[in-house]
Design a protein around this motif. Sequence first.
Motif, PDB file in Angstrom:
ATOM      1  N   GLY A  65     -20.672 -20.986  13.092  1.00 50.28           N
ATOM      2  CA  GLY A  65     -19.766 -22.070  13.455  1.00 50.28           C
ATOM      3  C   GLY A  65     -19.538 -23.044  12.318  1.00 50.28           C
ATOM      4  O   GLY A  65     -20.390 -23.239  11.444  1.00 50.28           O
ATOM      5  N   ASP A  66     -18.367 -23.629  12.327  1.00 47.48           N
ATOM      6  CA  ASP A  66     -17.978 -24.632  11.329  1.00 47.48           C
ATOM      7  C   ASP A  66     -17.420 -25.830  12.084  1.00 47.48           C
ATOM      8  O   ASP A  66     -16.222 -25.984  12.228  1.00 47.48           O
ATOM      9  N   PHE A  67     -18.316 -26.663  12.600  1.00 46.77           N
ATOM     10  CA  PHE A  67     -17.902 -27.782  13.434  1.00 46.77           C
ATOM     11  C   PHE A  67     -17.016 -28.752  12.679  1.00 46.77           C
ATOM     12  O   PHE A  67     -15.920 -29.107  13.115  1.00 46.77           O
ATOM     13  N   GLY A  68     -17.513 -29.194  11.527  1.00 48.22           N
ATOM     14  CA  GLY A  68     -16.793 -30.213  10.774  1.00 48.22           C
ATOM     15  C   GLY A  68     -15.428 -29.745  10.317  1.00 48.22           C
ATOM     16  O   GLY A  68     -14.426 -30.445  10.480  1.00 48.22           O
ATOM     17  N   GLY A  69     -15.360 -28.551   9.749  1.00 56.78           N
ATOM     18  CA  GLY A  69     -14.084 -28.029   9.259  1.00 56.78           C
ATOM     19  C   GLY A  69     -13.079 -27.815  10.363  1.00 56.78           C
ATOM     20  O   GLY A  69     -11.901 -28.173  10.233  1.00 56.78           O
ATOM     21  N   SER A  70     -13.516 -27.236  11.484  1.00 58.72           N
ATOM     22  CA  SER A  70     -12.592 -26.984  12.593  1.00 58.72           C
ATOM     23  C   SER A  70     -12.110 -28.289  13.215  1.00 58.72           C
ATOM     24  O   SER A  70     -10.941 -28.403  13.607  1.00 58.72           O
TER      25      SER A  70
END
Length: 272
Positions: A65-70
């Motif tokens: 997962g890429d919380f910040g980027g998404s």
Amino acid sequence: MNAEIRSREFYILAFFFALFVLFLYGPLSAILVLSFQGPNGGLTFPLNGMSFHWFINLFEQQAVGDFGGSFRRSLFLGIMVMLVTVLVSLLAGLAFRRKFGGATPLFYLSVASLVVPSIIISLGIGVLFQQSGFQPAWYSSAFGAHLTWTLPFGVLIMFAVFNRFSPSYEEAAHDLGASSWQAFIHVVLPMIAPSLVGVGLFGFTLSYDEFARTLMTAGTYNTLPLEIYGMTTNVTTPVLYALGTVTTLFSFLVIAGTLGLILYMNRRRAHG
């Protein structure tokens, strides 16, 4: 002063409204509670302690997962969609104040995307970009797909606003020597500004959580709804619930801020 006596029908309707709110936010409350699981907690009840562990873990490096980027992509995409929706809806509302040839077909064409299944629009735009030699991306093809969802709502809202807008205000401004541009800037725009803020809120929120129209058009990098959906198959900790809680609170803050701005504008106009 005597208090107003409520009828039986009022309490019946209030009861059904309370059931509706419970049905709407009941599942969300479960996500909220489970996001406070202890460090050894799982994805289901009962709670294994209470802590902010998963909220802290949310901002750390994740295995998947890429919380910040998404989140940043969804935020920037929502802002882009909001600005274009407000501008185009305003121009369309101004244009349709006067009759012109082809107005009726153009109106139905502008709202036709509301009745077309979202996944079909997503697939069509994605294929169109690929066949044209362009790589689908969240800032291009997904941006266009989101506009097919937000623009019809914005246009319909502005139609309703201008249908109730009296041209006598502009005529009075012209009688006082104002040009058409001055009448718009100093008379029309301040009066419809709260409605434009509402259109902007529609545009941002509809884009921020849009899934179906983004599925085939986002390209390599996910937006937040796509990221959350992908994480449901490989994340086995309550960090996903923490993400849901944070994004929900962010959505409520956006709505509260917008409503506060609308109230401020209405109050300023009333005392202006």
